[in-house]
Structure formats: C-alpha cells, structure tokens
Design a protein around this motif. Sequence first.
Motif, mmCIF file in Angstrom:
data_model
loop_
_atom_site.group_PDB
_atom_site.id
_atom_site.type_symbol
_atom_site.label_atom_id
_atom_site.label_comp_id
_atom_site.label_asym_id
_atom_site.label_seq_id
_atom_site.Cartn_x
_atom_site.Cartn_y
_atom_site.Cartn_z
ATOM 1 N N LYS A 41 28.621 31.070 -9.249
ATOM 2 C CA LYS A 41 28.756 29.694 -9.729
ATOM 3 C C LYS A 41 28.006 28.691 -8.850
ATOM 4 N N ASN A 42 27.973 28.952 -7.537
ATOM 5 C CA ASN A 42 27.604 27.884 -6.601
ATOM 6 C C ASN A 42 26.359 28.122 -5.752
ATOM 7 N N SER A 43 25.798 29.333 -5.767
ATOM 8 C CA SER A 43 24.692 29.625 -4.854
ATOM 9 C C SER A 43 23.340 29.409 -5.527
ATOM 10 N N LEU A 44 22.505 28.593 -4.920
ATOM 11 C CA LEU A 44 21.145 28.422 -5.435
ATOM 12 C C LEU A 44 20.233 29.572 -5.033
ATOM 13 N N ALA A 45 20.574 30.274 -3.975
ATOM 14 C CA ALA A 45 19.788 31.422 -3.525
ATOM 15 C C ALA A 45 20.451 32.716 -3.986
ATOM 16 N N ASN A 46 19.697 33.794 -3.977
ATOM 17 C CA ASN A 46 20.238 35.115 -4.295
ATOM 18 C C ASN A 46 21.125 35.587 -3.144
ATOM 19 N N TYR A 47 22.057 36.487 -3.428
ATOM 20 C CA TYR A 47 23.103 36.755 -2.452
ATOM 21 C C TYR A 47 23.525 38.223 -2.421
ATOM 22 N N GLY A 48 23.950 38.639 -1.229
ATOM 23 C CA GLY A 48 24.595 39.924 -1.017
ATOM 24 C C GLY A 48 25.607 39.756 0.093
ATOM 25 N N PHE A 49 26.588 40.671 0.163
ATOM 26 C CA PHE A 49 27.692 40.511 1.108
ATOM 27 C C PHE A 49 27.991 41.828 1.829
ATOM 28 N N ILE B 59 10.601 28.681 -4.878
ATOM 29 C CA ILE B 59 10.795 29.275 -6.210
ATOM 30 C C ILE B 59 11.756 30.445 -6.065
ATOM 31 N N VAL B 60 12.835 30.436 -6.850
ATOM 32 C CA VAL B 60 13.853 31.484 -6.814
ATOM 33 C C VAL B 60 13.961 32.090 -8.209
ATOM 34 N N ASN B 61 13.676 33.377 -8.326
ATOM 35 C CA ASN B 61 13.730 34.062 -9.627
ATOM 36 C C ASN B 61 12.893 33.338 -10.680
ATOM 37 N N GLY B 62 11.761 32.807 -10.265
ATOM 38 C CA GLY B 62 10.880 32.100 -11.186
ATOM 39 C C GLY B 62 11.260 30.663 -11.451
ATOM 40 N N GLN C 38 35.919 23.899 5.616
ATOM 41 C CA GLN C 38 35.763 22.704 6.445
ATOM 42 C C GLN C 38 34.503 22.823 7.320
ATOM 43 N N LYS C 39 34.024 24.049 7.508
ATOM 44 C CA LYS C 39 32.804 24.284 8.284
ATOM 45 C C LYS C 39 31.572 24.334 7.383
ATOM 46 N N ALA C 40 31.701 25.021 6.258
ATOM 47 C CA ALA C 40 30.562 25.226 5.370
ATOM 48 C C ALA C 40 31.052 25.872 4.088
ATOM 49 N N SER C 41 30.152 25.984 3.117
ATOM 50 C CA SER C 41 30.487 26.656 1.862
ATOM 51 C C SER C 41 29.226 27.309 1.318
ATOM 52 N N ILE C 42 29.412 28.224 0.395
ATOM 53 C CA ILE C 42 28.264 28.841 -0.266
ATOM 54 C C ILE C 42 27.449 27.775 -0.989
ATOM 55 N N PHE C 43 28.110 26.781 -1.567
ATOM 56 C CA PHE C 43 27.416 25.680 -2.248
ATOM 57 C C PHE C 43 26.473 24.957 -1.280
ATOM 58 N N SER C 44 27.000 24.506 -0.154
ATOM 59 C CA SER C 44 26.189 23.690 0.765
ATOM 60 C C SER C 44 25.125 24.517 1.482
ATOM 61 N N GLU C 45 25.502 25.683 1.957
ATOM 62 C CA GLU C 45 24.565 26.435 2.798
ATOM 63 C C GLU C 45 23.452 27.085 1.988
ATOM 64 N N SER C 46 23.726 27.418 0.736
ATOM 65 C CA SER C 46 22.637 27.950 -0.097
ATOM 66 C C SER C 46 21.613 26.864 -0.396
ATOM 67 N N ARG C 47 22.049 25.626 -0.450
ATOM 68 C CA ARG C 47 21.110 24.523 -0.612
ATOM 69 C C ARG C 47 20.268 24.329 0.637
ATOM 70 N N SER D 201 21.617 28.820 -10.723
ATOM 71 C CA SER D 201 22.194 29.691 -9.695
ATOM 72 C C SER D 201 21.301 30.896 -9.423
ATOM 73 N N GLY D 202 21.359 31.371 -8.171
ATOM 74 C CA GLY D 202 20.700 32.615 -7.832
ATOM 75 C C GLY D 202 21.455 33.795 -8.416
ATOM 76 N N GLU D 203 20.987 34.989 -8.076
ATOM 77 C CA GLU D 203 21.576 36.198 -8.635
ATOM 78 C C GLU D 203 22.055 37.129 -7.530
ATOM 79 N N ALA D 204 22.976 37.999 -7.897
ATOM 80 C CA ALA D 204 23.419 39.033 -6.948
ATOM 81 C C ALA D 204 22.274 39.995 -6.687
ATOM 82 N N LEU D 205 21.985 40.247 -5.414
ATOM 83 C CA LEU D 205 20.975 41.234 -5.077
ATOM 84 C C LEU D 205 21.480 42.619 -5.460
ATOM 85 N N THR D 206 20.553 43.477 -5.862
ATOM 86 C CA THR D 206 20.899 44.843 -6.206
ATOM 87 C C THR D 206 20.263 45.777 -5.184
#
Length: 446
Positions: free
Chosen positions: A113-121, A421-424, A69-78, A438-443
């Motif tokens: 599935k939902n993140s346009l940016a690359n991600y780590g947690f 530009i994200v991952n080309g 209800q506050k935010a989501s990975i879908f919205s905030e990555s955009r 979608s972005g990718e998991a950071l390593t």
Amino acid sequence: MSKLLLKNALLVTPERIIRKDLLIEGQLITKIDNDISDAQAKLIECHEYIVLPGLIDDHVHFREPGMTQKASIFSESRAAVLGGVTSYLDMPNNNPATTTIDLINQKKDIAKKNSLANYGFYLGATDNNLEEIKKVPIKEIAGIKVFMGSSTGNLLVDNAEKLYGIFESARTIIALHCEDTATILKNEKKARESYSDNVPFSMHPLIRSRDCCIASSTLAIQLAMQTGARIHIMHISTKEEIAMLEQLKFGNVKTRQISGEACIPHLFFSESDYLQKNAFLKCNPAVKTEKDRQAIVNAIENGTLTTVGTDHAPHEIQAKQGTYFKCASGLPSVQYSCLSLLELWKRKEITLETIAKVTAQNVAERFHIENRGRIEEGYYADLAIINPLLNHKVKEDEIASSCKWSPFTEHTFPATVVHTIVNGNHVVENGKIVDETSGEALTFDR
C-alpha cells in the motif's frame, strides 16, 4: 501501455559505459539501440545525464511496524526513490521482531500500500525460532538475519551452539551483524571508569572496537566453513576483516559461500568526523580510521566486498540527544547513498562501473533477486538518472525521512539525482516525486 524513451543516454553497466537510446514499455526495458523513435513514448532527453541501474539497498531499517515514531515504510521509501534507490531489503528488528513468515507477510501488506520502491524482507533469527528458519519459504524472503551482537529484544544470538544450529539449518543466505558482545561490555566498563557519564563520542570506535568486529566475523566464518552455510557479513568496518575475506574471494558473486558488504557511513566517514558530528555519526559497528575507510573503498573496487548498502537506521531527533550511553545508535542515509558514491567517483576512488556493480547487479545476484539490477533488454526498468555536473547541497527541509535530520545536512555533493524510474514508472522527475504508484514485492529465484 505506458512508454518512456531515454534519448542519448550514457548507460552505466559493470562492464562498460555506452551512449544509447533506451525504450521502456510498461515495466520493462524493451530496446537499447541507436536512434530509437516512438511517437507514443514520453521523451526524457539524457544527453547531459548518466543513467545507473536503480540502486538495490540490501540493508535498511524502515522501522515499521511498531516504531513509526522513528520512521515508516511510507516515509523511508520516499527518501529512497528521491535518492535513486528503487528496491530495498528491510531488516527484522521491528516491534514485534519479524521472526515468522506471518509477520513478514504483514510487512508486505503494508509495503504493497505504502512503498514507492520495490521491497523484500529478512526473517530474524532468535534463540528459539529454529523451526521457523527450517520451514520458511525461501523464495518469499530476502534472507535470514542474525545479530551476533548489538541488538535489542530477542534478536541477539551470541551463543555458539545456537548459532551453529541456525547456520546448519538455514536454506538460504544468512546476513550477519558481527560484533562480540563480551568485548563491547568490557570496553564500556573501561570507558565509564575513565569518563563516568561523560564519555566522548570519539570513544565509539574504541568501545565498539575493531577487536569486537574481528572476533565475531572470525567466528562467523568458522561456523560457515563447518556447516556449509552461505553468509554475507554486513557493514564491514575494519581492514582486518577485509583481509580475511580476501582469502575467501573465490567463485562468482551468486555462488560464493562467504561474502561481505560495505555501508555508506564506513565508506564516506572516518573517526575524525566524530569531533564535528558527535551523536549524528554514532552507528554500529562504529566508523573507524581513515586507513579502514580506504581499505573498504579499495575492497569494493577490487571485488573483495561485493555489495554496498546503507544500514539506513533513522531515529527521532530526541533519541540522538544527550550523553553517549543515552544516545541511540543509527543514522539515515538512503536518500544520499547514490550521491555519496558519486562523490567517491568524483574523487577518483571508485569507478562508475563499480557503483553499478555493487549497488545493483551484485545485490541482485547475491540475493537471487529476479530480473533486476541490470540495464538490459527484458529487465525491469529500475533506473537512476544523474546530472553529474549539478551540485546538490543537502538542506533540512528536503529530507524525506521522518526523522528530518541527516549526517549530510549542509554537505554539498558534486552530482544530483534528477529522475528515478521504478518498474517503468517515472516516480521522481526533476528531483520531485510526481508518481505515487506503489513498488512491487521482489521475487527470489532460489
């Protein structure tokens, strides 16, 4: 294989700014040189633009799972990619809190599935998950997050013995929220005695006072020195904490034991802004004086503070209404972090090279993120392309965050993010999202 060719680009690196062409093949930067030609490549003419490495935000709260209800990975990555942020490290205060590797993997599945940016947690530390901290695979997490004050649920850890155990056991970097709970509660009591339920928002930096930050950061540094833990103190807000870190500024960013982060609210605003913004500037730790702001700016320029993040923490508009004690703390800023820093550059407070360093290269080095954070051949093509001459006035209808408000609404920035530009992948073109890849998991190389 898709190709992009940036012609006549002004490429910003921490060492220098150069005018070159840049060729992207697939996900990687494959060539930086004069007068590159490739008939198969999509051409982006950049002679009027600045090209920064895509920002890596080491400090966001994207709220999923449990608080969509506050935010989501879908919205905030955009929101992130619209602002030139190509990667992010997300905090664990979700519902349920991210305190096991299984819960981290659940977040990764959502992001895949939902993140346009690359991600780590981050893995969240609690009073009772020490065994998880000991066994968690350190190549699969951004770090360990410890809330030494100011948290909800079971993530608050303010017992010195428990903290010592976490610091001693962590096998990777610990990201810290440093505020002293006892000091805050004492200050809240005084404020209620003076104002009852009508505490003005301008009291926030006195309630979440400099003393509460200094006491907690002092304890964190002491514990780190005793245990050998590698720590990164997040969202530094006082000149006194900077002075402490100045004494510990040794070694390069990657190997430094103790380091600190600046966040956009503390770099851009000061206590005078509470009079206009009220609840929309309420965040923890509090924004403090103009002298503190200047000290934070100087500290990222001289290398005392090594990274800049946002502490992006959206709340639905209803949660920012009402009186001081009923109003949630936290504000969104990931869509406008790059523009905020470019305004500081236009004011001659920081350099472009510093922006590239503290938002990309240093973040990648501090958290051991593989193959990102630099504009170099062989690195992932994560780039923010900026028009430094085109103003950008923030309008409510452009805000991509679910909350649909910003402390920057109606503010005019002296630059614009044109392409990301994200991952080309050319994800943002002329300020609009045009690619949903979608972005990718950071390593992490640990």
